[in-house]
Each structure stands twice: as C-alpha cells, then as structure tokens.
Enzyme design. Structure first.
Site, short mmCIF file in Angstrom:
data_model
loop_
_atom_site.label_atom_id
_atom_site.label_comp_id
_atom_site.label_asym_id
_atom_site.label_seq_id
_atom_site.Cartn_x
_atom_site.Cartn_y
_atom_site.Cartn_z
N PRO A 1 6.05 -5.08 8.75
CA PRO A 1 6.28 -5.19 10.20
C PRO A 1 5.33 -4.31 11.01
O PRO A 1 5.24 -3.11 10.78
CB PRO A 1 7.73 -4.73 10.35
CG PRO A 1 8.34 -4.86 9.00
CD PRO A 1 7.23 -4.59 8.03
N GLU A 2 4.58 -4.92 11.91
CA GLU A 2 3.76 -4.20 12.87
C GLU A 2 4.08 -4.76 14.25
O GLU A 2 5.04 -5.52 14.39
CB GLU A 2 2.29 -4.31 12.50
CG GLU A 2 2.03 -3.82 11.07
CD GLU A 2 0.59 -3.45 10.76
OE1 GLU A 2 -0.20 -3.26 11.70
OE2 GLU A 2 0.25 -3.33 9.57
N ARG B 1 -0.54 7.02 3.56
CA ARG B 1 -0.52 5.57 3.68
C ARG B 1 -1.71 5.00 2.92
O ARG B 1 -2.83 5.51 3.02
CB ARG B 1 -0.58 5.14 5.15
CG ARG B 1 0.54 5.70 6.01
CD ARG B 1 1.91 5.17 5.61
NE ARG B 1 2.01 3.75 5.76
CZ ARG B 1 2.33 3.14 6.91
NH1 ARG B 1 2.53 3.87 8.00
NH2 ARG B 1 2.42 1.83 6.98
N LYS C 1 6.99 -0.71 17.81
CA LYS C 1 7.64 -1.17 16.60
C LYS C 1 9.16 -1.11 16.72
O LYS C 1 9.87 -1.26 15.73
CB LYS C 1 7.19 -0.34 15.40
CG LYS C 1 5.70 -0.47 15.09
CD LYS C 1 5.37 0.31 13.83
CE LYS C 1 3.90 0.24 13.51
NZ LYS C 1 3.58 0.96 12.26
#
Length: 269
Positions: free
Chosen positions: A2-3, A252, A51
């Site tokens: 999800p972005e 990340r 978000k």
C-alpha cells in the site's frame, strides 16, 4: 504494497460503498475499541490523507485507519465476510456494514476512533499530500531540503516531507532520476523534478488496478527496478542490486541499477 495510490483507491471504494447510508453493523476488533459501536450512524465520507484513511460518520466522529505494510480494506457482499476474504478471520480488525455492502479491514496497522475535530492528532504531522487537495509542490521541496544531508531514499519515505511515497516508488523514482537512493538530497541537480515526477506517477496510477512506472502494461514489465534483484536492468542489462536502507530497525529494501544510477552506494556493494 500500500502506497498513496492504493490508499486513494481504497478511500474511493469505501466512500462509494458506505457514504450516505447508516451503518447496520460495526465491529472494531482492537482492544481499545472493543466497546465502540457506530451502528445507526451515517457515514458522511471517506477520504485519504497520504497513507491514512479517514472514515467520517455523523455525530462528528472519525474512524482512522492505516494500512501499514500489508493491510487492506475490501468490500464484501451484504451480510458478512466474503468467502476467502483477504486472510483468515483472526486478521480482521474492522467490519463496517450497511444494507448494501460490508467493508472489512484486514491486518490494519492502526485503528483509532476520535472526534473529527481532532484528526490533526493522527495526520497533522504529514507533509503535502501528493494526491490531496492541499498539494503544494514548493512546500514539499522546502521540507525535503530542510535536511540537505539526508539521503533521497530516506527523505522521500518521510511522510512529514511529502505524503504518499512508499518503498516501491522510492526505488522507481531514483531510477527515473538516474541517481542512487543514497545520494544526499542537496546533491540533486533539480529537487523540484523529483517532486513533480512523484506527483505524476501517483496521479497516473491512482485509478489503475496495477502500478506501472515503465509505461508497459505487461505484468512482468511494469516496474523498472523494484523487486528485480540480480535480474537485468531494463535499460542497460546490468544486474539490479538490492540492499537495506534506513536507520537500524527501520531498514527498507532498496533496488537500483549500478550503471544507470550515479551516486553513493552502501559499503557492501
């Protein structure tokens, strides 16, 4: 993953399914909201903020949710959870239903119920929203450059700078700009171009079922470098590299082409 574009579509779908109708069922499966019940209240709107998702209901209340890394909201048929859903029942964090639809939130990172007037407590820290009505490119550039020595990869993921970029777009943006994600923000020849390109990518992808940065709709050709470790760069054929980036505990996974992209790289590469 999800972005901002995924969240935009999710808000659109939730708004279409829930807005304008009273809730006939409200099941919030987190301990702090175990006794909360919005049944009987009409959903007035569902809006995205970076978000984050804000589901506003009559009476001045907002149900705030954040999808995190693997959360989702899915619209089911009336009366219950769709067979199979998006995961087992124990992963359901919220169920909101009216006579026509049932919205089910799976693996939500955050779920809060607050006064609508207090929404700033959960989204007030965010920078300009790439897909929001408050988008301000100049402000986003100023925020990015406020810490000039910070790497591009970390700076664009910081939602306080600009809201909506996630790990996929981070790697893809740097590839398109031909710089490594470890380049300091101040070393970008044109920081405004990064912001403009980020806005363009999210806008063109917000209504698509699949995210595309290459302009090629074929399933195996949609992204330039993300998820392509050790596979040939689509532009030059050099194997794409992968490494973790970010502070300890917040690393990340990051992808880049060592030939097409210039700038610093991790010590091990």
């Amino acid at each position: 993953m999800p972005e901002g574009d995924t969240v935009w579509r999710t808000a659109r779908d939730l708004h279409q399914a829930l807005a304008g109708e009273p809730l006939t069922r409200c099941d919030l499966r987190v301990p702090k909201l175990a006794t909360a019940d919005l049944s009987g209240r009409t959903v007035t709107e569902v809006i995205p903020r970076g978000k984050h998702l804000l589901t506003r209901v009559e009476g001045g209340l907002t149900l705030h949710s954040h999808l995190g890394m693997d959360g989702s909201w899915r619209i089911d048929a009336p009366g219950g959870l769709r067979r199979g859903g998006q995961g087992p029942d124990h992963q359901v964090r919220a169920v909101l239903a009216n006579t026509g639809h049932t919205a089910v939130g799976y693996r939500l990172l955050a779920l809060d119920l607050l006064r609508t007037t207090d929404e700033a407590t959960v989204v007030g820290h965010l920078g300009p929203d790439l897909l929001g009505p408050d988008w301000d490119a100049h402000k986003a550039v100023r925020r990015l450059l406020a810490d000039p020595g910070r790497t591009i990869g970390e700076a664009v993921l910081d939602q306080r700078n600009l809201a909506g970029i996630g790990n996929v777009y981070k790697s893809e943006l740097c590839f398109l700009l031909r710089v490594t994600p470890w380049l300091p923000v101040a070393s970008l020849p044109d920081p405004a171009r990064l912001v403009t390109l980020a806005k363009k990518l999210l806008e063109v992808n917000k209504s698509r079922p699949a995210r595309i940065t290459t302009a090629d709709v074929r399933p195996d050709r949609r992204l330039w470098v993300y998820g392509r470790a050790e596979r040939p760069c689509r532009r030059c054929g050099t194997p794409v590299l992968v490494a973790d980036q970010g502070p300890a505990g917040q690393e990340r996974t990051t992808y880049w082409c060592p030939h097409c992209q210039t700038g610093p790289t991790p010590p091990a590469t």
